[in-house]
Write a protein that holds these residues in place. Structure first.
Motif, PDB file in Angstrom:
ATOM      1  N   ARG A 253       0.834  -1.206   0.000  1.00  0.00           N
ATOM      2  CA  ARG A 253       0.000   0.000   0.000  1.00  0.00           C
ATOM      3  C   ARG A 253       0.867   1.253   0.000  1.00  0.00           C
ATOM      4  NH1 ARG A 253      -4.005   1.986   4.771  1.00  0.00           N
ATOM      5  NH2 ARG A 253      -4.927   3.721   3.650  1.00  0.00           N
ATOM      6  N   ARG A 254       1.942   1.226   0.760  1.00  0.00           N
ATOM      7  CA  ARG A 254       2.847   2.382   0.778  1.00  0.00           C
ATOM      8  C   ARG A 254       3.493   2.579  -0.594  1.00  0.00           C
ATOM      9  NH1 ARG A 254       3.246   0.606   5.994  1.00  0.00           N
ATOM     10  NH2 ARG A 254       4.928  -0.875   5.677  1.00  0.00           N
ATOM     11  N   ARG A 255       3.826   1.489  -1.263  1.00  0.00           N
ATOM     12  CA  ARG A 255       4.488   1.561  -2.567  1.00  0.00           C
ATOM     13  C   ARG A 255       3.519   1.900  -3.702  1.00  0.00           C
ATOM     14  NH1 ARG A 255       9.503  -2.188  -2.935  1.00  0.00           N
ATOM     15  NH2 ARG A 255      10.058  -2.334  -0.754  1.00  0.00           N
ATOM     16  N   ALA A 256       2.272   1.458  -3.564  1.00  0.00           N
ATOM     17  CA  ALA A 256       1.280   1.650  -4.633  1.00  0.00           C
ATOM     18  C   ALA A 256      -0.067   2.032  -4.019  1.00  0.00           C
ATOM     19  CB  ALA A 256       1.150   0.381  -5.466  1.00  0.00           C
ATOM     20  N   PRO A 257      -0.151   3.246  -3.482  1.00  0.00           N
ATOM     21  CA  PRO A 257      -1.364   3.636  -2.750  1.00  0.00           C
ATOM     22  C   PRO A 257      -2.621   3.728  -3.616  1.00  0.00           C
ATOM     23  CG  PRO A 257       0.086   5.509  -3.038  1.00  0.00           C
ATOM     24  CD  PRO A 257       0.845   4.309  -3.515  1.00  0.00           C
ATOM     25  N   ASP A 258      -2.458   3.762  -4.926  1.00  0.00           N
ATOM     26  CA  ASP A 258      -3.617   3.878  -5.814  1.00  0.00           C
ATOM     27  C   ASP A 258      -3.913   2.590  -6.568  1.00  0.00           C
ATOM     28  OD1 ASP A 258      -4.001   6.523  -5.070  1.00  0.00           O
ATOM     29  OD2 ASP A 258      -2.630   7.260  -6.608  1.00  0.00           O
ATOM     30  N   ASP A 259      -3.424   1.468  -6.076  1.00  0.00           N
ATOM     31  CA  ASP A 259      -3.702   0.182  -6.724  1.00  0.00           C
ATOM     32  C   ASP A 259      -4.882  -0.475  -6.005  1.00  0.00           C
ATOM     33  OD1 ASP A 259      -3.815  -2.474  -7.616  1.00  0.00           O
ATOM     34  OD2 ASP A 259      -1.648  -2.581  -7.876  1.00  0.00           O
ATOM     35  N   PRO A 260      -6.044  -0.533  -6.647  1.00  0.00           N
ATOM     36  CA  PRO A 260      -7.216  -1.093  -5.978  1.00  0.00           C
ATOM     37  C   PRO A 260      -7.053  -2.570  -5.619  1.00  0.00           C
ATOM     38  CG  PRO A 260      -7.703  -0.632  -8.289  1.00  0.00           C
ATOM     39  CD  PRO A 260      -6.347  -0.056  -7.993  1.00  0.00           C
ATOM     40  N   ARG A 261      -6.222  -3.310  -6.363  1.00  0.00           N
ATOM     41  CA  ARG A 261      -5.998  -4.727  -6.031  1.00  0.00           C
ATOM     42  C   ARG A 261      -5.296  -4.855  -4.678  1.00  0.00           C
ATOM     43  NH1 ARG A 261      -3.072  -5.672 -11.566  1.00  0.00           N
ATOM     44  NH2 ARG A 261      -2.278  -3.737 -10.701  1.00  0.00           N
TER      45      ARG A 261
ATOM     46  N   ALA B  23     -10.351   1.506  -2.338  1.00  0.00           N
ATOM     47  CA  ALA B  23     -10.312   0.691  -3.559  1.00  0.00           C
ATOM     48  C   ALA B  23     -11.491   1.021  -4.469  1.00  0.00           C
ATOM     49  CB  ALA B  23     -10.327  -0.800  -3.199  1.00  0.00           C
ATOM     50  N   LEU B  24     -12.667   1.115  -3.891  1.00  0.00           N
ATOM     51  CA  LEU B  24     -13.853   1.383  -4.699  1.00  0.00           C
ATOM     52  C   LEU B  24     -13.835   2.774  -5.304  1.00  0.00           C
ATOM     53  CD1 LEU B  24     -16.660  -0.367  -2.670  1.00  0.00           C
ATOM     54  CD2 LEU B  24     -15.712  -1.026  -4.885  1.00  0.00           C
ATOM     55  N   ALA B  25     -13.194   3.704  -4.641  1.00  0.00           N
ATOM     56  CA  ALA B  25     -13.103   5.061  -5.183  1.00  0.00           C
ATOM     57  C   ALA B  25     -12.226   5.105  -6.435  1.00  0.00           C
ATOM     58  CB  ALA B  25     -12.553   6.015  -4.126  1.00  0.00           C
ATOM     59  N   LEU B  26     -11.393   4.081  -6.617  1.00  0.00           N
ATOM     60  CA  LEU B  26     -10.447   4.057  -7.729  1.00  0.00           C
ATOM     61  C   LEU B  26     -10.941   3.258  -8.935  1.00  0.00           C
ATOM     62  CD1 LEU B  26      -7.254   3.442  -5.605  1.00  0.00           C
ATOM     63  CD2 LEU B  26      -7.831   5.546  -6.828  1.00  0.00           C
ATOM     64  N   ILE B  27     -12.011   2.505  -8.760  1.00  0.00           N
ATOM     65  CA  ILE B  27     -12.470   1.620  -9.834  1.00  0.00           C
ATOM     66  C   ILE B  27     -13.970   1.751 -10.038  1.00  0.00           C
ATOM     67  CG2 ILE B  27     -10.654  -0.090  -9.467  1.00  0.00           C
ATOM     68  CD1 ILE B  27     -12.732  -1.769  -7.935  1.00  0.00           C
ATOM     69  N   GLU B  28     -14.414   1.167 -11.120  1.00  0.00           N
ATOM     70  CA  GLU B  28     -15.848   1.008 -11.313  1.00  0.00           C
ATOM     71  C   GLU B  28     -16.348   0.062 -10.227  1.00  0.00           C
ATOM     72  OE1 GLU B  28     -17.874   2.394 -13.723  1.00  0.00           O
ATOM     73  OE2 GLU B  28     -16.129   3.617 -14.181  1.00  0.00           O
ATOM     74  N   PRO B  29     -17.566   0.223  -9.791  1.00  0.00           N
ATOM     75  CA  PRO B  29     -18.081  -0.689  -8.749  1.00  0.00           C
ATOM     76  C   PRO B  29     -17.914  -2.156  -9.169  1.00  0.00           C
ATOM     77  CG  PRO B  29     -19.607   1.104  -9.099  1.00  0.00           C
ATOM     78  CD  PRO B  29     -18.539   1.231 -10.163  1.00  0.00           C
ATOM     79  N   HIS B  30     -17.456  -2.943  -8.237  1.00  0.00           N
ATOM     80  CA  HIS B  30     -17.227  -4.363  -8.473  1.00  0.00           C
ATOM     81  C   HIS B  30     -17.904  -5.140  -7.341  1.00  0.00           C
ATOM     82  CE1 HIS B  30     -15.088  -8.190  -8.790  1.00  0.00           C
ATOM     83  NE2 HIS B  30     -14.840  -7.833 -10.033  1.00  0.00           N
ATOM     84  N   PRO B  31     -18.481  -6.289  -7.634  1.00  0.00           N
ATOM     85  CA  PRO B  31     -19.244  -6.985  -6.598  1.00  0.00           C
ATOM     86  C   PRO B  31     -18.437  -7.511  -5.422  1.00  0.00           C
ATOM     87  CG  PRO B  31     -19.161  -8.305  -8.608  1.00  0.00           C
ATOM     88  CD  PRO B  31     -18.568  -6.958  -8.933  1.00  0.00           C
TER      89      PRO B  31
END
Length: 85
Positions: free
Chosen positions: A30-38, A63-71
């Motif tokens: 998370r520190r290295r890639a704070p914008d990776d939703p995975r 995570a959800l703020a960065l991607i289209e809604p996912h189930p």
């Protein structure tokens, strides 16, 4: 590639029942890639399994703020919110 392999390691540890070991791996990711939703989804799943529901929701919200809604994150967040109610 290293980034993805570390995230995969975190998931593998979590799925092996070793959430305590997965947490620092995923926190570093998370520190290295704070914008990776995975990474954020994996971190949220790990925090939830460790009982940190508020921390799980924080990561999943990000995570959800960065991607289209996912189930998957949406369903996990609903289960966590039910636990907190």
């Amino acid at each position: 590639e290293h980034h993805q392999s570390r995230t995969t390691l975190g998931w593998a540890l979590l799925n092996a029942g070793r959430a305590t070991e997965a947490l620092p791996v995923l926190e570093e990711q998370r520190r290295r890639a704070p914008d990776d939703p995975r990474v954020l989804y994996a971190l949220g799943s790990t925090r939830s399994q460790l009982g940190d529901q508020a921390g799980a929701l924080e990561a999943l919200d990000q995570a959800l703020a960065l991607i289209e809604p996912h189930p998957f994150p949406t369903l996990l967040m609903a289960r966590i919110r039910a636990l907190l109610a």
